[in-house]
Enzyme design. Structure first.
Site, PDB file in Angstrom:
ATOM      1  N   LYS A   1       0.801  -1.220   0.000  1.00  0.00           N
ATOM      2  CA  LYS A   1       0.000   0.000   0.000  1.00  0.00           C
ATOM      3  C   LYS A   1       0.843   1.283   0.000  1.00  0.00           C
ATOM      4  CE  LYS A   1      -3.988  -2.036   2.386  1.00  0.00           C
ATOM      5  NZ  LYS A   1      -4.855  -1.893   3.574  1.00  0.00           N
TER       6      LYS A   1
ATOM      7  N   TYR B   1     -12.339  -1.922  -4.442  1.00  0.00           N
ATOM      8  CA  TYR B   1     -12.897  -2.094  -3.102  1.00  0.00           C
ATOM      9  C   TYR B   1     -14.420  -1.966  -3.072  1.00  0.00           C
ATOM     10  CZ  TYR B   1      -8.234  -2.110  -1.054  1.00  0.00           C
ATOM     11  OH  TYR B   1      -6.940  -2.449  -0.713  1.00  0.00           O
TER      12      TYR B   1
ATOM     13  N   PHE C   1     -15.835   3.183   6.224  1.00  0.00           N
ATOM     14  CA  PHE C   1     -14.434   3.486   5.905  1.00  0.00           C
ATOM     15  C   PHE C   1     -14.142   3.526   4.404  1.00  0.00           C
ATOM     16  CE2 PHE C   1     -14.764  -1.125   6.595  1.00  0.00           C
ATOM     17  CZ  PHE C   1     -14.239  -1.610   5.408  1.00  0.00           C
TER      18      PHE C   1
ATOM     19  N   ARG D   1      -1.624 -14.304   4.452  1.00  0.00           N
ATOM     20  CA  ARG D   1      -2.319 -13.643   5.559  1.00  0.00           C
ATOM     21  C   ARG D   1      -1.528 -13.792   6.866  1.00  0.00           C
ATOM     22  NH1 ARG D   1      -6.617 -11.412   3.953  1.00  0.00           N
ATOM     23  NH2 ARG D   1      -7.747 -11.277   5.916  1.00  0.00           N
TER      24      ARG D   1
ATOM     25  N   THR E   1      -4.990  -7.223  10.834  1.00  0.00           N
ATOM     26  CA  THR E   1      -5.288  -5.922  10.227  1.00  0.00           C
ATOM     27  C   THR E   1      -4.864  -4.779  11.132  1.00  0.00           C
ATOM     28  OG1 THR E   1      -7.146  -6.899   9.042  1.00  0.00           O
ATOM     29  CG2 THR E   1      -7.134  -4.504   9.246  1.00  0.00           C
TER      30      THR E   1
ATOM     31  N   ARG F   1       2.735  -6.259   9.208  1.00  0.00           N
ATOM     32  CA  ARG F   1       1.989  -5.172   9.848  1.00  0.00           C
ATOM     33  C   ARG F   1       2.570  -4.802  11.210  1.00  0.00           C
ATOM     34  NH1 ARG F   1      -3.705  -7.435   7.598  1.00  0.00           N
ATOM     35  NH2 ARG F   1      -3.761  -6.195   5.689  1.00  0.00           N
TER      36      ARG F   1
ATOM     37  N   ASN G   1      -1.884   0.188   6.975  1.00  0.00           N
ATOM     38  CA  ASN G   1      -1.323  -1.069   7.481  1.00  0.00           C
ATOM     39  C   ASN G   1      -0.430  -1.789   6.475  1.00  0.00           C
ATOM     40  OD1 ASN G   1      -3.192  -2.256   5.772  1.00  0.00           O
ATOM     41  ND2 ASN G   1      -4.547  -2.928   7.405  1.00  0.00           N
TER      42      ASN G   1
ATOM     43  N   HIS H   1      -2.222  -5.433   1.589  1.00  0.00           N
ATOM     44  CA  HIS H   1      -3.539  -6.045   1.385  1.00  0.00           C
ATOM     45  C   HIS H   1      -3.290  -7.443   0.856  1.00  0.00           C
ATOM     46  CE1 HIS H   1      -7.601  -6.748  -0.327  1.00  0.00           C
ATOM     47  NE2 HIS H   1      -6.912  -7.329  -1.311  1.00  0.00           N
TER      48      HIS H   1
ATOM     49  N   GLU I   1      -9.532 -10.661  -7.719  1.00  0.00           N
ATOM     50  CA  GLU I   1      -8.571  -9.585  -7.481  1.00  0.00           C
ATOM     51  C   GLU I   1      -7.375  -9.671  -8.431  1.00  0.00           C
ATOM     52  OE1 GLU I   1      -9.498  -8.581  -2.800  1.00  0.00           O
ATOM     53  OE2 GLU I   1      -7.687  -9.715  -3.270  1.00  0.00           O
TER      54      GLU I   1
END
Length: 140
Positions: free
Chosen positions: A11, A51, A59, A87, A93, A104, A114, A117, A128
């Site tokens: 990100k 998204y 959010f 993950r 998160t 993270r 964070n 993704h 995706e």
């Protein structure tokens, strides 16, 4: 476990701080192969489309504006149980709840910023990945 592919996004908060290589290394150290990667700058419309599943969540606006604020690195990771492994490597998160050694925990600035993704399921990963990559770009 089966060989899977999953989407990973580094990100804007992480690309801004030049953490792309450190984050990619964590995926590779965990046994995941990067089979596609590119640095892009999402428009607000593209971030909103990606998204879209969250469009009714409070959010959504903040998330999509953040994702369009600076470049991101989109990647396809491949390996045994790649979705769960990704993950695990990312961590929770909320970085305050993330395990030591996770991306993270080490790099996130906040719950919103964070750093990464990752797809949450095989079906999501397929959608995706197709959003960002053509089949010709996936080199395994």
């Amino acid at each position: 476990m089966a060989i899977e592919r999953t989407l990973s996004i580094i990100k804007p908060d992480a690309t801004r701080r030049n953490l792309t290589g450190k984050i990619a290394a964590k995926f590779e150290e965990a046994g995941l192969r990067i089979v596609a990667s590119k640095r892009i700058h999402l428009s607000l419309a593209q971030a909103q489309a990606f998204y879209g599943v969250h469009k009714d969540r409070p959010f959504f606006g903040e998330l999509t504006e953040f994702m369009a604020s600076e470049p991101v690195v989109v990647q396809v990771l491949e390996g045994e149980g790649a979705i769960a492994k990704n993950r695990e490597v990312m961590g929770a998160t909320n970085p305050a709840n993330a395990a030591d050694g996770t991306i993270r925990k080490e790099f996130a600035l906040s719950m919103g910023e964070n750093s990464v993704h990752g797809s949450d399921a095989a079906e999501t990963a397929a959608v995706e990945i197709a959003f960002f990559f053509s089949g010709l770009e996936l080199v395994g």
